[in-house]
Design an enzyme around this catalytic site. Structure first.
Site, short mmCIF file in Angstrom:
data_model
loop_
_atom_site.label_atom_id
_atom_site.label_comp_id
_atom_site.label_asym_id
_atom_site.label_seq_id
_atom_site.Cartn_x
_atom_site.Cartn_y
_atom_site.Cartn_z
N TYR A 154 30.66 -59.89 -96.63
CA TYR A 154 31.70 -60.92 -96.79
C TYR A 154 33.05 -60.26 -97.06
CZ TYR A 154 33.98 -65.14 -98.57
OH TYR A 154 34.86 -66.19 -98.76
N1 LIG Z 1 34.80 -71.82 -101.63
C1 LIG Z 1 35.12 -70.58 -102.04
O1 LIG Z 1 34.79 -70.15 -103.15
C2 LIG Z 1 35.98 -69.71 -101.15
C3 LIG Z 1 36.73 -68.67 -101.74
C4 LIG Z 1 37.49 -67.85 -100.91
C5 LIG Z 1 37.50 -68.07 -99.55
N2 LIG Z 1 36.77 -69.09 -99.03
C6 LIG Z 1 36.77 -69.26 -97.57
O2 LIG Z 1 37.23 -70.56 -97.28
C7 LIG Z 1 36.65 -71.00 -96.06
C8 LIG Z 1 36.04 -72.37 -96.26
O3 LIG Z 1 35.05 -72.25 -97.27
P1 LIG Z 1 34.35 -73.51 -97.94
O4 LIG Z 1 34.15 -73.15 -99.36
O5 LIG Z 1 35.04 -74.77 -97.59
O6 LIG Z 1 32.91 -73.42 -97.21
P2 LIG Z 1 31.94 -74.57 -96.67
O7 LIG Z 1 30.60 -73.93 -96.49
O8 LIG Z 1 32.03 -75.77 -97.54
O9 LIG Z 1 32.56 -74.91 -95.24
C9 LIG Z 1 32.52 -74.00 -94.18
C10 LIG Z 1 32.49 -74.77 -92.88
O10 LIG Z 1 32.43 -73.82 -91.80
C11 LIG Z 1 31.50 -74.29 -90.84
N3 LIG Z 1 30.95 -73.18 -90.06
C12 LIG Z 1 30.19 -72.16 -90.51
N4 LIG Z 1 29.83 -71.36 -89.49
C13 LIG Z 1 30.38 -71.88 -88.37
C14 LIG Z 1 30.35 -71.51 -87.00
N5 LIG Z 1 29.66 -70.44 -86.56
N6 LIG Z 1 31.01 -72.28 -86.11
C15 LIG Z 1 31.67 -73.38 -86.52
N7 LIG Z 1 31.74 -73.79 -87.81
C16 LIG Z 1 31.09 -73.04 -88.72
C17 LIG Z 1 30.42 -74.99 -91.68
O11 LIG Z 1 29.63 -75.88 -90.89
C18 LIG Z 1 31.24 -75.66 -92.75
O12 LIG Z 1 31.61 -76.98 -92.40
C19 LIG Z 1 35.65 -69.92 -95.65
O13 LIG Z 1 36.22 -69.06 -94.70
C20 LIG Z 1 35.39 -69.18 -96.94
O14 LIG Z 1 34.98 -67.85 -96.74
C21 LIG Z 1 36.01 -69.91 -99.79
#
Ligand SMILES: NC(=O)c1ccc[n+]([C@@H]2O[C@H](COP(=O)([O-])OP(=O)(O)OC[C@H]3O[C@@H](n4cnc5c(N)ncnc54)[C@H](O)[C@@H]3O)[C@@H](O)[C@H]2O)c1
Length: 247
Positions: A154
């Site tokens: 990651y």
């Molecule tokens: N939530 C956290 O703690 C956090 C912290 C830092 C960064 N982020 C980043 O923020 C972004 C969103 O995270 P989140 O917490 O909302 O996650 P989440 O799991 O709630 O949402 C992620 C979305 O991406 C979609 N997805 C995954 N793989 C896919 C693919 N191959 N094709 C199309 N869609 C796909 C999923 O279906 C989901 O709807 C991510 O990139 C994550 O790495 C999250």
């Protein structure tokens, strides 16, 4: 909430079915943009489109499939100019020591978090350049700056996304297409289901504000980066870590 003017703009939000992507789509819609949700979760796309209204549409696709991305980009462009691309979809790939991680999971994490934003950018940048306007916002992570233990796949994928942002930003600097990324700390979204409780506790312990980030707080930063007001910043990395980042 400040009003950010995105009237007349069309935005693609990847991973917009839930979590930070859905909060971002909501904020962009409330700012006047028409949003297109791209997500692998077909039911989630339908639900998001219903919830968001305001001319929102959606496309279920796997963003690691280049042909599917090209098809979706062509379909979106056929309906009018695309002004904003939010590369938000991502996965954690679980938590383990580097040498214990499954190689296929390592590759898949890089595919979703880094290669997919490359594919969407490749499919849409020429269109944006032709329009002389575009805003690309990549959702990276504090893990990409610091490297979290038990999350090397990651962390490396997000570090790569920061590098992609910096390179592409410079390549497009004179075209009207601006590329920036943000590096959030942990936010309680469904992505927590992919992580161990130990890792979640570790992430919270690293945040000086002593709380998790709220999705609407990330959405607010993205909305500004997606606007015309963001006019002299490209290749930038925006901190939203509750004080964790020191650079
Ligand atoms: N939530 C956290 O703690 C956090 C912290 C830092 C960064 N982020 C980043 O923020 C972004 C969103 O995270 P989140 O917490 O909302 O996650 P989440 O799991 O709630 O949402 C992620 C979305 O991406 C979609 N997805 C995954 N793989 C896919 C693919 N191959 N094709 C199309 N869609 C796909 C999923 O279906 C989901 O709807 C991510 O990139 C994550 O790495 C999250």
């Amino acid at each position: 909430m400040n009003t950010i003017d995105l009237q007349g703009r069309t935005a693609i939000v990847t991973g917009g079915a839930q979590g930070i992507g859905l909060a971002t789509a909501e904020r962009l819609v409330s700012s006047g943009a028409r949003v297109i949700v791209w997500d692998i979760n077909a039911d989630g796309v339908d639900a998001a489109v219903k919830q968001l209204g305001h001319g929102t549409s959606g496309q279920a696709l796997d963003l690691t499939d280049e042909k599917a991305v090209i098809r979706a980009a062509e379909a979106a462009i056929a309906n009018g100019p695309i002004d904003i691309l939010v590369n938000n979809a991502g996965i954690t790939g679980g938590n383990a020591k580097t040498w214990e991680l499954d190689t296929a999971v390592w590759r898949q994490t890089v595919e979703v978090n880094l290669i997919a934003p490359f594919l969407t950018s490749k499919a849409l940048v020429p269109h944006m350049m032709g329009n002389g306007y575009g805003r690309i916002i990549n959702v990276a992570s504090i893990a990409g700056k610091e490297g979290n233990p038990n999350a090397s796949h990651y962390s490396a994928s997000k570090a790569g996304l920061i590098g992609l942002t910096k390179s592409l930003g410079k390549e497009l600097a004179q075209t009207g297409v601006l590329v920036n990324c943000l590096t959030p700390a942990a936010a309680r979204t469904p992505i927590f289901d992919q992580m161990s409780q130990e890792h979640i506790d570790f992430m919270l312990s690293k945040i000086p504000m002593g709380r998790f980030l709220e999705p609407h707080e990330v959405a607010a930063m993205i909305a500004w980066l997606a606007s015309e007001e963001c006019s002299f910043t490209t290749g930038g990395v925006f901190d939203i870590s509750g004080g964790r980042a020191v650079y």
